[in-house]
Design a protein around this motif. Structure first.
Motif, PDB file in Angstrom:
ATOM      1  N   PHE B 159       0.837  -1.205   0.000  1.00 23.43           N
ATOM      2  CA  PHE B 159       0.000   0.000   0.000  1.00 23.43           C
ATOM      3  C   PHE B 159       0.870   1.253   0.000  1.00 23.43           C
ATOM      4  O   PHE B 159       0.714   2.151  -0.829  1.00 23.43           O
ATOM      5  CB  PHE B 159      -0.928  -0.010   1.216  1.00 23.43           C
ATOM      6  N   GLN B 268      -2.327   2.818  -4.967  1.00 25.04           N
ATOM      7  CA  GLN B 268      -3.373   2.521  -3.987  1.00 25.04           C
ATOM      8  C   GLN B 268      -3.754   3.795  -3.240  1.00 25.04           C
ATOM      9  O   GLN B 268      -4.881   3.953  -2.796  1.00 25.04           O
ATOM     10  CB  GLN B 268      -2.893   1.438  -3.015  1.00 25.04           C
ATOM     11  N   THR B 298      -8.174   3.855  -6.465  1.00 27.09           N
ATOM     12  CA  THR B 298      -7.185   4.663  -5.767  1.00 27.09           C
ATOM     13  C   THR B 298      -7.845   5.507  -4.687  1.00 27.09           C
ATOM     14  O   THR B 298      -8.852   6.162  -4.921  1.00 27.09           O
ATOM     15  CB  THR B 298      -6.488   5.621  -6.753  1.00 27.09           C
TER      16      THR B 298
END
Lengths: 210, 372
Positions: B159, B268, B298
Motif C-alpha cells: 500500500f 493505492q 485509488t
C-alpha cells in the motif's frame, strides 16, 4: 448565410449548463456562447438578473433556473425582475428542476440507467422532487458504476454521489434528445420553442418596452 | 486496500490527531496549518516502503528524527504513527510505528520504539521482541520495509510502496531535468498490455482536449530510452500543428498532464497538493468528479484552497478534514462533519465549500488593511 449570434448563458450548476448547451446545439450555426456565468445556485441569478437585463442591450442572455417550490414561473420572474424583460434576455424556468427535463426523455433515460422506461414518471413537470425521483430510479439500475457515481454512499449527508454531474452530463450529451423529451415536459417544450424564435441580433438596439 | 483510521502523535507541527478517512479525502485549512505536514506522513511511509527505501533514508531525507518529531522533547516520548486498513476481502489490518531518539548527543540515532502489526486484531508482529533485545541494532530498521520480515503483512508494505505524489510547479523543474509529468505519463503507460495502454492514453488525451483549447494529442518519443520524452501536439491556425516538449507547455497544461496521469495510474493511495493550481475555474469545477471517475480504486487525498473544487455537491462533510489553527498555537485537525455548527449549516442546505472555506481565513487577516 446566418452569422452566429453571441450570447451569454447564466445557469445554477453544471447540469443546467449541459442541458442548455445540448439544447442550443440543435441550432449550431445560430449561437456563439461567449461565456457561462453562475454555477452558484439560484441566489446569484436572482441577485444579478436586473443587471443581466440591462446588459442585454449589448448581447443576448439565456438564463435558466429551477422553479423548485415556487408556485409558477411567471410569478418567479415578476419577483426577481420587476421591470420589463429585455427581448434579448431569454428567461427559462425548469419545472420544477433541471432533473425534470432529464426524466422527460423516458426511453433514453431507461436505456442509460438500464431500467424499463415505464417506471419513469410520465409527467416530470408534476414531480414534486425530480432529483429524488431520479436517484430512486438509479437505485434500480443494474450498472454498479453508475449507481456509485450518482448515489451518495450509505450514511452520507451529501445530496448526491461523487460524480453526479459527470454521469448526468454523459447522459445529456450522448443520449438525451431535447425534442423527444419536450413531448413529456411542458416547461421544456416552451423553452425549446422560445429558443427556436430567439434572435437577439435582430433587435440588438431595441430599448426595453416600459 | 484502503486506509480507514489514522492516529498520529508528535509528527512535525501537528497536534495529536485521530481521524476516520474516506476513499476521497480533502484537506482544507489556511496556509501553514499543517496540510502538507499531514500529507508528508504518507510520503514518509512511502519512502520507508519503496524499493531501495527504508526508515533510515526516509528520516535522512527529512533531517533525521529532529526533522519530523515535534519539539520540545523534554521526555523521550515516541513519535507515533498508527494506521488502520481494510482490504477487498474485508480483512482488517493495523500498523503501529513508534520512533524515538537514542544514543547521546555525540552519536544520536533514531530507533524503532515499537512496531506492531495486527491482522483482524491478531498480533502478527510486536516489537521490540526477543530478537531485538538480543541485538538492538535491529531497531534501526522497520520490519515493514524488509522482505525478510514482512511476508505475513506485505499488503501494508505494498500500500505505502504504491503511493503516488503530485504537487504543483513542476514545469520549472522539467526544464532542469526532473520532469515529473513525463515520468508520470511514462510510468502510467509502461508495462501495460497494448489495449489498456491505448485506453489510458485516450483517457488522458480526452481530458486534455476538453480542458486545453487546441490540444490534439500526445506522443511518446523514444519509448526505449531511459528518460522517454513526452510531446504534446497543438492545432495552429486553420490546419497546422505544432509540437511542444514538456518544458515548453504552459504551467496549467503541464499540471493537468501530471495530475491526470497520476489519477489514472494504479496507485493505492494518491497524494495531491492543490490540484487547482494553474487551472482555470471552469476546469476546477469538474475535478472532484474526475477524481472519482478516473481514479478507480485509488484512495485520493488532496489539499485545496479552491471554492470551485469544494462547491461540488457530491462532496460529503465526512470527506473534508479541517486544519484549524487555535490561539494556543497548535492546530485542531478534525473531520468537518463532526463540528456541530458545520453540521447545522449543512442541514440548512449550504454546500460543503460554502461552510468550510470561510473557516480557513486567518483570524488576523483584517490587519492587512492596516499596513501603511
Amino acid at each position: 448565410m446566418k452569422t452566429a449570434l453571441p450570447i451569454i448563458l447564466v445557469v445554477e450548476d453544471l447540469l443546467s449548463e449541459g442541458l442548455l448547451r445540448r439544447m442550443l446545439s440543435e441550432y449550431p450555426l445560430w449561437y456563439d456562447i461567449h461565456a457561462v456565468l453562475g454555477h452558484e445556485g439560484y441566489g446569484f441569478i436572482k441577485k444579478r438578473l436586473p443587471a443581466f437585463n440591462r446588459a442585454a442591450r449589448r448581447i443576448g442572455f439565456v438564463v435558466m433556473t429551477d422553479l423548485d417550490q415556487n408556485p409558477c414561473p411567471a410569478l418567479l420572474l415578476r419577483q426577481w425582475l420587476p421591470e420589463a424583460l429585455h427581448p434579448n434576455l431569454l428567461f427559462r424556468v425548469a419545472v420544477r428542476e433541471a432533473e425534470s427535463w432529464l426524466l422527460a426523455h423516458r426511453k433514453g433515460l431507461g436505456r442509460f440507467l438500464g431500467i424499463k422506461p415505464e417506471v419513469i414518471p410520465s409527467d416530470p413537470d408534476a414531480e414534486p422532487d425530480a432529483k429524488a425521483a431520479l436517484l430512486a430510479l438509479t437505485r434500480q439500475s443494474p450498472h454498479a458504476e453508475l449507481r456509485r457515481a450518482l448515489l451518495p454512499a450509505a450514511g452520507r449527508r451529501a445530496a448526491v454521489g461523487p460524480d453526479y454531474n459527470g454521469a448526468l452530463l454523459r447522459f445529456v450529451y450522448k443520449v438525451w434528445k431535447p425534442t423527444v423529451a419536450a413531448r413529456h415536459s411542458e416547461s421544456l417544450r416552451r423553452a425549446l420553442h422560445r429558443l427556436e424564435c430567439y434572435h437577439p441580433e435582430a433587435i440588438v438596439e431595441a430599448e426595453p418596452q416600459t | 486496500m484502503r486506509l480507514g483510521k489514522v492516529e498520529f502523535s508528535r509528527w512535525k507541527n501537528l497536534p495529536s490527531l485521530r481521524l476516520d478517512l474516506q476513499p476521497r479525502i480533502l484537506l482544507v485549512g489556511p496556509n501553514a496549518s499543517g496540510k502538507s505536514n499531514f500529507l508528508d506522513v504518507f510520503r514518509f511511509m512511502h519512502e520507508v516502503c519503496r524499493p531501495a527505501g527504508g526508515l533510515l533514508p526516509a528520516l535522512a531525507n527529512r533531517l533525521g528524527l529532529a526533522g519530523v518529531r515535534q519539539r520540545p522533547t523534554r521526555t523521550n516520548a515516541p513519535l507515533q504513527l498508527h494506521f488502520a486498513f481494510e482490504d477487498e476481502a474485508r480483512t482488517r489490518w493495523h500498523y503501529e510505528l513508534g520512533m524515538h531518539a537514542k544514543g547521546g548527543p555525540r552519536s544520536p540515532r533514531t530507533e524503532v520504539a515499537y512496531e506492531r502489526v495486527l491482522r483482524n486484531n491478531r498480533l502478527l508482529l510486536n516489537r521490540p521482541d526477543a530478537a531485538d533485545h538480543r541485538d538492538p541494532e535491529r531497531l534501526s530498521v522497520t520490519c515493514l520495509e524488509s522482505p525478510l520480515a514482512n511476508a505475513s503483512f506485505r499488503p501494508i508494505r505494498d500500500f505505502f510502496a504504491s503511493t503516488g505524489y503530485c504537487q504543483p510547479a513542476g514545469k520549472l523543474a522539467a526544464a532542469e531535468g526532473s520532469d515529473a509529468a513525463s515520468e508520470a505519463i511514462v510510468s502510467l503507460l509502461n508495462g501495460l498490455p497494448k489495449r489498456l495502454r491505448t485506453v489510458r492514453l485516450r483517457q488522458l488525451e480526452s481530458v486534455l482536449k476538453s480542458a486545453v483549447p487546441r490540444f490534439q494529442r500526445l506522443e511518446l518519443s523514444d519509448a526505449s530510452a531511459p528518460r522517454p520524452k513526452v510531446e504534446a501536439h497543438f492545432a495552429v491556425g486553420k490546419a497546422g500543428s505544432m509540437r511542444a516538449s514538456s518544458d515548453e507547455l504552459s504551467e496549467g497544461t503541464y499540471r493537468l498532464l501530471h495530475l491526470i496521469s497520476s489519477v489514472l495510474a494504479p496507485h493505492q493511495l494518491l497524494l495531491v497538493e492543490e490540484p487547482e493550481a494553474a487551472l482555470g475555474p471552469a476546469v476546477i469545477r469538474h475535478l472532484a468528479g474526475i477524481f472519482h471517475r478516473l481514479g478507480g480504486d485509488t484512495q485520493i487525498m488532496l489539499s485545496s484552497h479552491s471554492a470551485e473544487l469544494l462547491a461540488d455537491s457530491g462532496i460529503d462533510a465526512s470527506e473534508v478534514v479541517l486544519f484549524l489553527p487555535q490561539s494556543g498555537g497548535e492546530a485542531r485537525v478534525v473531520v468537518a462533519g463532526e463540528i456541530p455548527e458545520i453540521k447545522a449549516l449543512l442541514e440548512e442546505g449550504l454546500s460543503v465549500g460554502e461552510v468550510v472555506l470561510p473557516r480557513t481565513a486567518p483570524s488576523r487577516l483584517q490587519e492587512l488593511g492596516l499596513i501603511p
